[in-house]
Design a protein around this motif. Structure first.
Motif, PDB file in Angstrom:
ATOM      1  N   GLY A  45       0.814  -1.215   0.000  1.00 31.27           N
ATOM      2  CA  GLY A  45       0.000   0.000   0.000  1.00 31.27           C
ATOM      3  C   GLY A  45       0.844   1.260   0.000  1.00 31.27           C
ATOM      4  N   LEU A  46       1.879   1.273   0.821  1.00 22.53           N
ATOM      5  CA  LEU A  46       2.765   2.435   0.875  1.00 22.53           C
ATOM      6  C   LEU A  46       3.507   2.623  -0.448  1.00 22.53           C
ATOM      7  N   ALA A  47       3.974   1.527  -1.033  1.00 21.18           N
ATOM      8  CA  ALA A  47       4.673   1.621  -2.319  1.00 21.18           C
ATOM      9  C   ALA A  47       3.733   2.124  -3.416  1.00 21.18           C
ATOM     10  N   ALA A  48       2.466   1.688  -3.393  1.00 19.52           N
ATOM     11  CA  ALA A  48       1.498   2.139  -4.398  1.00 19.52           C
ATOM     12  C   ALA A  48       1.236   3.636  -4.257  1.00 19.52           C
ATOM     13  N   LEU A  49       1.108   4.119  -3.038  1.00 17.95           N
ATOM     14  CA  LEU A  49       0.884   5.557  -2.836  1.00 17.95           C
ATOM     15  C   LEU A  49       2.084   6.383  -3.288  1.00 17.95           C
ATOM     16  N   ILE A  50       3.278   5.940  -2.933  1.00 16.28           N
ATOM     17  CA  ILE A  50       4.484   6.687  -3.320  1.00 16.28           C
ATOM     18  C   ILE A  50       4.651   6.691  -4.833  1.00 16.28           C
ATOM     19  N   CYS A  51       4.477   5.536  -5.475  1.00 11.98           N
ATOM     20  CA  CYS A  51       4.630   5.457  -6.930  1.00 11.98           C
ATOM     21  C   CYS A  51       3.549   6.262  -7.647  1.00 11.98           C
ATOM     22  N   GLY A  52       2.331   6.226  -7.117  1.00 14.25           N
ATOM     23  CA  GLY A  52       1.256   7.026  -7.706  1.00 14.25           C
ATOM     24  C   GLY A  52       1.543   8.513  -7.615  1.00 14.25           C
ATOM     25  N   PHE A  53       2.051   8.953  -6.467  1.00 14.40           N
ATOM     26  CA  PHE A  53       2.377  10.366  -6.299  1.00 14.40           C
ATOM     27  C   PHE A  53       3.474  10.801  -7.263  1.00 14.40           C
ATOM     28  N   PHE A  54       4.542  10.028  -7.333  1.00  9.26           N
ATOM     29  CA  PHE A  54       5.630  10.401  -8.242  1.00  9.26           C
ATOM     30  C   PHE A  54       5.202  10.279  -9.704  1.00  9.26           C
ATOM     31  N   GLY A  55       4.329   9.326 -10.022  1.00  9.15           N
ATOM     32  CA  GLY A  55       3.819   9.228 -11.389  1.00  9.15           C
ATOM     33  C   GLY A  55       3.016  10.452 -11.791  1.00  9.15           C
ATOM     34  N   LEU A  56       2.162  10.930 -10.887  1.00 10.04           N
ATOM     35  CA  LEU A  56       1.407  12.149 -11.170  1.00 10.04           C
ATOM     36  C   LEU A  56       2.328  13.353 -11.311  1.00 10.04           C
ATOM     37  N   LEU A  57       3.339  13.433 -10.454  1.00 12.97           N
ATOM     38  CA  LEU A  57       4.288  14.538 -10.509  1.00 12.97           C
ATOM     39  C   LEU A  57       5.063  14.535 -11.828  1.00 12.97           C
ATOM     40  N   ILE A  58       5.545  13.380 -12.238  1.00 10.03           N
ATOM     41  CA  ILE A  58       6.283  13.272 -13.501  1.00 10.03           C
ATOM     42  C   ILE A  58       5.364  13.579 -14.677  1.00 10.03           C
ATOM     43  N   GLY A  59       4.139  13.060 -14.645  1.00  7.24           N
ATOM     44  CA  GLY A  59       3.186  13.344 -15.726  1.00  7.24           C
ATOM     45  C   GLY A  59       2.875  14.828 -15.837  1.00  7.24           C
ATOM     46  N   TYR A  60       2.717  15.489 -14.714  1.00  5.60           N
ATOM     47  CA  TYR A  60       2.438  16.928 -14.728  1.00  5.60           C
ATOM     48  C   TYR A  60       3.600  17.712 -15.328  1.00  5.60           C
ATOM     49  N   VAL A  61       4.826  17.372 -14.907  1.00  2.61           N
ATOM     50  CA  VAL A  61       6.000  18.083 -15.415  1.00  2.61           C
ATOM     51  C   VAL A  61       6.180  17.825 -16.905  1.00  2.61           C
ATOM     52  N   VAL A  62       5.941  16.588 -17.361  1.00  2.00           N
ATOM     53  CA  VAL A  62       6.127  16.258 -18.779  1.00  2.00           C
ATOM     54  C   VAL A  62       5.103  16.996 -19.637  1.00  2.00           C
ATOM     55  N   SER A  78      11.086   7.757 -17.489  1.00  4.43           N
ATOM     56  CA  SER A  78       9.860   7.075 -17.060  1.00  4.43           C
ATOM     57  C   SER A  78       9.597   5.801 -17.856  1.00  4.43           C
ATOM     58  N   PHE A  79      10.187   5.658 -19.033  1.00  5.21           N
ATOM     59  CA  PHE A  79      10.038   4.422 -19.803  1.00  5.21           C
ATOM     60  C   PHE A  79      11.171   3.432 -19.551  1.00  5.21           C
ATOM     61  N   LEU A  80      12.093   3.767 -18.669  1.00  8.13           N
ATOM     62  CA  LEU A  80      13.226   2.898 -18.374  1.00  8.13           C
ATOM     63  C   LEU A  80      12.792   1.588 -17.725  1.00  8.13           C
ATOM     64  N   HIS A  81      11.717   1.604 -16.956  1.00 15.66           N
ATOM     65  CA  HIS A  81      11.290   0.381 -16.267  1.00 15.66           C
ATOM     66  C   HIS A  81      10.788  -0.681 -17.237  1.00 15.66           C
ATOM     67  N   TYR A  82      10.460  -0.305 -18.459  1.00 13.01           N
ATOM     68  CA  TYR A  82      10.075  -1.314 -19.450  1.00 13.01           C
ATOM     69  C   TYR A  82      11.295  -2.098 -19.940  1.00 13.01           C
ATOM     70  N   LEU A  83      12.468  -1.500 -19.894  1.00 11.75           N
ATOM     71  CA  LEU A  83      13.687  -2.155 -20.367  1.00 11.75           C
ATOM     72  C   LEU A  83      14.353  -3.018 -19.298  1.00 11.75           C
ATOM     73  N   VAL A  84      14.307  -2.594 -18.056  1.00  9.73           N
ATOM     74  CA  VAL A  84      15.059  -3.256 -16.993  1.00  9.73           C
ATOM     75  C   VAL A  84      14.650  -4.716 -16.790  1.00  9.73           C
ATOM     76  N   PRO A  85      13.360  -5.077 -16.747  1.00  9.74           N
ATOM     77  CA  PRO A  85      13.053  -6.498 -16.531  1.00  9.74           C
ATOM     78  C   PRO A  85      13.620  -7.413 -17.614  1.00  9.74           C
ATOM     79  N   GLY A  86      13.583  -6.982 -18.866  1.00 12.36           N
ATOM     80  CA  GLY A  86      14.153  -7.791 -19.937  1.00 12.36           C
ATOM     81  C   GLY A  86      15.647  -7.950 -19.794  1.00 12.36           C
ATOM     82  N   ILE A  87      16.320  -6.873 -19.456  1.00 12.54           N
ATOM     83  CA  ILE A  87      17.770  -6.923 -19.280  1.00 12.54           C
ATOM     84  C   ILE A  87      18.124  -7.779 -18.070  1.00 12.54           C
ATOM     85  N   ALA A  88      17.379  -7.625 -16.977  1.00 11.19           N
ATOM     86  CA  ALA A  88      17.659  -8.410 -15.776  1.00 11.19           C
ATOM     87  C   ALA A  88      17.408  -9.897 -16.035  1.00 11.19           C
ATOM     88  N   PHE A  89      16.339 -10.224 -16.750  1.00 16.86           N
ATOM     89  CA  PHE A  89      16.047 -11.620 -17.064  1.00 16.86           C
ATOM     90  C   PHE A  89      17.132 -12.207 -17.964  1.00 16.86           C
TER      91      PHE A  89
END
Length: 119
Positions: A45-62, A78-89
């Motif tokens: 729950g805490l991680a979802a709130l923090i990620c949601g807040f930063f997502g809104l902040l980044i979206g507003y700035v963009v 903000s699109f870096l997280h799409y690459l990391v799982p593939g590279i890590a796997f």
């Protein structure tokens, strides 16, 4: 042990392993499982709130700062997280399965004589 068999309660999980706490009153009856589940839900729950807040902040700035360096940087980051799982796997797969065998470990190699067996 005879007392546990007579009462039908069974033997506690990990009772014979020294230092293992186990669940002496059952998995669902004890508080350890529920405490762990509650901790997991709080962290999620805490991680979802923090990620949601930063997502809104980044979206507003963009959106508001379209064309600026900060906006383009945040858009790319903000699109870096799409690459990391593939590279890590891929890295994990390579480290697990692309292990080179030493000559001694090869199945066709005789360790006692040092000679290689055909086929």
């Amino acid at each position: 042990m005879a007392e546990a068999q007579r009462t039908g309660r069974g033997i506690a999980l990990g009772a014979k392993i020294e230092g293992a706490g186990g669940f002496p009153h059952g998995v669902l009856r004890g508080t350890q499982l529920w405490d762990a589940a509650w901790n997991s839900l709080r962290i999620v729950g805490l991680a979802a709130l923090i990620c949601g807040f930063f997502g809104l902040l980044i979206g507003y700035v963009v959106v508001r700062g379209a064309g600026s360096r900060v906006s383009s940087f945040l858009r790319q980051v903000s699109f870096l997280h799409y690459l990391v799982p593939g590279i890590a796997f891929a890295a994990a797969s390579l480290s697990l399965f692309a292990v080179r065998l030493r000559q001694d470990d090869h199945p066709a190699h005789d360790r006692r004589t040092g000679a290689a067996h055909p086929g």
